[in-house]
Design an enzyme around this catalytic site. Structure first.
Site, PDB file in Angstrom:
ATOM      1  CE1 TYR A  58      -2.949  -2.919   0.174  1.00  0.00           C
ATOM      2  CE2 TYR A  58      -3.124  -2.639   2.494  1.00  0.00           C
ATOM      3  CZ  TYR A  58      -3.315  -3.109   1.643  1.00  0.00           C
ATOM      4  OH  TYR A  58      -4.250  -3.824   1.716  1.00  0.00           O
ATOM      5  CG  HIS A 124      -1.532  -8.550  -0.164  1.00  0.00           C
ATOM      6  ND1 HIS A 124      -1.092  -7.943  -0.644  1.00  0.00           N
ATOM      7  CD2 HIS A 124      -2.896  -8.766  -0.236  1.00  0.00           C
ATOM      8  CE1 HIS A 124      -2.036  -6.864  -0.452  1.00  0.00           C
ATOM      9  NE2 HIS A 124      -2.745  -7.670   0.178  1.00  0.00           N
ATOM     10  N   PRO A 219     -15.711  -4.767   3.853  1.00  0.00           N
ATOM     11  CG  PRO A 219     -16.096  -4.634   5.777  1.00  0.00           C
ATOM     12  CD  PRO A 219     -15.714  -4.509   4.518  1.00  0.00           C
ATOM     13  CG  LEU A 220     -18.687  -0.432   4.757  1.00  0.00           C
ATOM     14  CD1 LEU A 220     -18.790   0.468   5.269  1.00  0.00           C
ATOM     15  CD2 LEU A 220     -20.351  -0.354   5.765  1.00  0.00           C
ATOM     16  N   GLY A 221     -18.799  -2.295   0.790  1.00  0.00           N
ATOM     17  CA  GLY A 221     -18.654  -2.880  -1.022  1.00  0.00           C
ATOM     18  C   GLY A 221     -17.756  -1.514  -1.178  1.00  0.00           C
ATOM     19  N   GLY A 223     -17.372   1.310  -0.540  1.00  0.00           N
ATOM     20  CA  GLY A 223     -18.344   2.478  -0.318  1.00  0.00           C
ATOM     21  C   GLY A 223     -19.686   2.690  -0.775  1.00  0.00           C
ATOM     22  CG  PHE A 224     -22.673   0.241  -4.089  1.00  0.00           C
ATOM     23  CD1 PHE A 224     -23.426   1.559  -5.049  1.00  0.00           C
ATOM     24  CD2 PHE A 224     -24.046  -0.272  -3.364  1.00  0.00           C
ATOM     25  CE1 PHE A 224     -24.109   1.519  -5.493  1.00  0.00           C
ATOM     26  CE2 PHE A 224     -25.068  -0.851  -4.114  1.00  0.00           C
ATOM     27  CZ  PHE A 224     -25.260   0.557  -5.069  1.00  0.00           C
TER      28      PHE A 224
END
Length: 332
Positions: A58, A124, A219-221, A223-224
Site C-alpha cells: 500500500y 497477500h 464489508p461496505l462494498g 463504499g457503495f
C-alpha cells in the site's frame, strides 16, 4: 467495544477493525492527507477498533510508514496486521514468495511500523513460481524468531479465472489445506458483504470448523453500501472504482435497491443509524470469529463504523436483508 478472537492463540481484537489502505493507495489520492489519516487511526484505537490492517504494497510502503508514526506512541493499544507477497511496479503488480524475500520484507515492515513484532503476518498472494509451502515455511520461521505472532492468508479471489462449476473460494481452500500442514493458519482475509456474500458458501464454514479467524475485507462494498455515493458522479482516474464494472453509473443505479433496503432496516433502529452500520452489523452477525475491516481515512467514518459493533439486528432485519436482490454487474 466487544472483543473477538483470532485463531487458536485467541488473539483478542475489537469486533470492528480498520482497513488502512485508503489512506495511502487505490482511492482518490487527491483526498489523501497524512495528518487527517493519523487522526483517524488514533480515533479507531480510542473507539476500540484495535485491529489495524495494512500491507507493504500500500503506497507502496507509505501506509506502513504512516502507521508507524502512531505505533511509536501507542503500540500496546494496537493489533497490527500487515501483508507480504506482492510487489508494485509501474502499471503492474507481481507476486514474490521466495523465502529470502519474505524474510527481508518482514524486517523492512518492522522498521517502517516502528515495532519489534507483527501481530498477524498475512500472505497477500501466493507466488505461482514458488510452492506455497516454501513461502509459508519462511513465514513460520518468523514466528519462531519472535518477529511475528500469528500467520494469515488472503483469499485468492479472481472470479473471472474460475473453472466452470467451481465456487469462488475453492482455490483459496486448497491453498489453506496445503499451508495448514506446515504451520497453523490463524486468520483468513476475504471479501464479505451484503452484496458480495460468496465467502458464506465454503470459505467461512471452513474457517469456522477449524477455529480460524475471518477478516471480512470490503464489508461496505468499496463504499457503495454506505449510501453516500451518487450514481453518475465519477471517480478520480486513480481511484480503483473508476475502472470497476460494478461502479459504472448504470450499475450503481441498478443496485440502489440494496442500499434502500439497508436504509429501511436502519430507520427501525433510530434516526442516527446508517446503512453502513447495518451492513457492518450484518457481517458481524455471520459468526463470532468474523471481524469486518472497513477501510477509511476519516475520523467521522471511523467513529460511525466502530459504533456498528453495538448494533444488534433482529431476525426480521436479517430476513429482510436476505431478501434483498442480488447485486447486478460483474465484480471483476
Amino acid at each position: 467495544m466487544e472483543r473477538r478472537t483470532i485463531g487458536a492463540a485467541a488473539l483478542a481484537v475489537g469486533a470492528v477493525g480498520l482497513g488502512c489502505m485508503p489512506m495511502s493507495w487505490a482511492y482518490s489520492t487527491s483526498r489523501q492527507r497524512g495528518e487527517e489519516s493519523l487522526r483517524a487511526v488514533h480515533r479507531a484505537l480510542d473507539s476500540g477498533s484495535t485491529l489495524l490492517d495494512t500491507a507493504d504494497m500500500y503506497g507502496p510502503f507509505t501506509n506502513e510508514l504512516l502507521l508507524g508514526r502512531v505505533l511509536k506512541e501507542r503500540r500496546s493499544d494496537a493489533f497490527v496486521s500487515t501483508k507480504v507477497g506482492l510487489l508494485v511496479g509501474d502499471q503492474h503488480i507481481v507476486a514474490n514468495g521466495r523465502p529470502g524475500y519474505v524474510r527481508r520484507a518482514c524486517d523492512a515492515s518492522l522498521r517502517r511500523l516502528q515495532t519489534d513484532v507483527i501481530d498477524l503476518y498475512q500472505l497477500h498472494r501466493a507466488d505461482p513460481e514458488v510452492p506455497v509451502e516454501e513461502t509459508w515455511g519462511a513465514m513460520a520461521e518468523l514466528v519462531q524468531a519472535g518477529k511475528v505472532r500469528a500467520l494469515g492468508l488472503c483469499a485468492v479471489g479472481a472470479r473471472s479465472s474460475r473453472r466452470p462449476g467451481a465456487r469462488l473460494h475453492d482455490a483459496t481452500v486448497r491453498q489453506l489445506e496445503r499451508v495448514q500442514q506446515v504451520f497453523p493458519v490463524s486468520a483468513v482475509e476475504a471479501e464479505l458483504s451484503v452484496w458480495s456474500p460468496e465467502a458464506l458458501e465454503s470459505l467461512l464454514p471452513w474457517c469456522e470448523t477449524r477455529g480460524i479467524g475471518f477478516l471480512a475485507a470490503m464489508p461496505l462494498g468499496n463504499g457503495f453500501l454506505t449510501g453516500t455515493l451518487t450514481p453518475g458522479v465519477g471517480f478520480e482516474a486513480d481511484d480503483l472504482r473508476a475502472r470497476h464494472p460494478r461502479f459504472t453509473a448504470e450499475m450503481m443505479a441498478a443496485n440502489q435497491p440494496i442500499v434502500v433496503g439497508l436504509r429501511r432496516v436502519a430507520r427501525r433502529h433510530g434516526e442516527h443509524v446508517t446503512p453502513a452500520q447495518v451492513a457492518l452489523a450484518w457481517v458481524l452477525s455471520r459468526g463470532r470469529q468474523v471481524i469486518p475491516v472497513p477501510g477509511t481515512k476519516r475520523e467521522r467514518w471511523v467513529a460511525e463504523n466502530a459504533a456498528a459493533a453495538g448494533l444488534r439486528l433482529t431476525e426480521q432485519d436479517l430476513a429482510e436483508i436476505a431478501e434483498l436482490p442480488p447485486a447486478q454487474g460483474s465484480w471483476d
